[in-house]
Design an enzyme around this catalytic site. Sequence first.
Site, PDB file in Angstrom:
ATOM      1  N   ASP A 165      -7.153   1.407   1.138  1.00 40.62           N
ATOM      2  CA  ASP A 165      -7.176   1.673   2.577  1.00 40.62           C
ATOM      3  C   ASP A 165      -8.571   1.322   3.094  1.00 40.62           C
ATOM      4  OD1 ASP A 165      -8.867   3.697   1.826  1.00 40.62           O
ATOM      5  OD2 ASP A 165      -7.873   5.251   2.993  1.00 40.62           O
ATOM      6  N   LYS A 201       0.837  -1.209   0.000  1.00 36.93           N
ATOM      7  CA  LYS A 201       0.000   0.000   0.000  1.00 36.93           C
ATOM      8  C   LYS A 201       0.874   1.261   0.000  1.00 36.93           C
ATOM      9  CE  LYS A 201      -3.284   2.419   2.905  1.00 36.93           C
ATOM     10  NZ  LYS A 201      -2.610   2.941   4.100  1.00 36.93           N
TER      11      LYS A 201
END
Length: 227
Positions: free
Chosen positions: A149, A130
Amino acid sequence: MAKSESKKIQERRQKVAAILPLLKKMYPQAKCSLDYRNPLQLLIATILSAQCTDERVNKVTPDLFKKYKTAKDLAAADPSELEKEIQSTGFFRNKAKSLRGMAAGILARHQGQVPQTMEDLTNLPGVGRKTANVVLGNAYNIAVGVVVDTHVARVSARLGLTKHTDPVKIEQDLMQIVPREEWTLFSHLLIHHGRQICIARRPKCSICPLLPHCPAGQAFIKTGEAR
Ligand code: SF4
């Protein structure tokens, strides 16, 4: 691939094609909400943003960036001083360790420059997929994946773009249905939408322009779970 699976992907692609223009209209300024001026600053801010709001990170980073201008500065940081400086972002011991390790890795293997590939980035301590996606997409304009997220995960599921809860699998689903040139922006749009309208508790479905395309929203309206 089974026919029904490819049909499902086709339908999801059509849904993305319908909602993307709506999201762009709603959030014309959508961009990364972390403050940064170069790839190293974005990498630092993204590591700090784990389990912390971007607003809080943006309060901590101005002093940090003033003090640690290069990977060399950060690699040589006094551990307890650094911990104190980032304490308010939470998990500060682990984050300080990640920051120093990341900076040392950049110095040792990349001549002090933040690398530009997923593999090199994720080989740095404290840098997961991420974080690497955030840096590649926003600092280098290289779309390797979709940042997933908590907001992206929730809104994607509500819109019926994925059935998964694991971020890696959600990302794979989104990469199949969102045009590659939109990967970075798509995350920002869903994050903005998740913060402002499709909030975790009591989403504001009655004012959401995506409602006609959203199975969860239509169900929330029926059951009174939406505002
Ligand atoms: S309709 Fe409701 S659940 Fe669907 S995206 Fe909009 S706010 Fe979220």
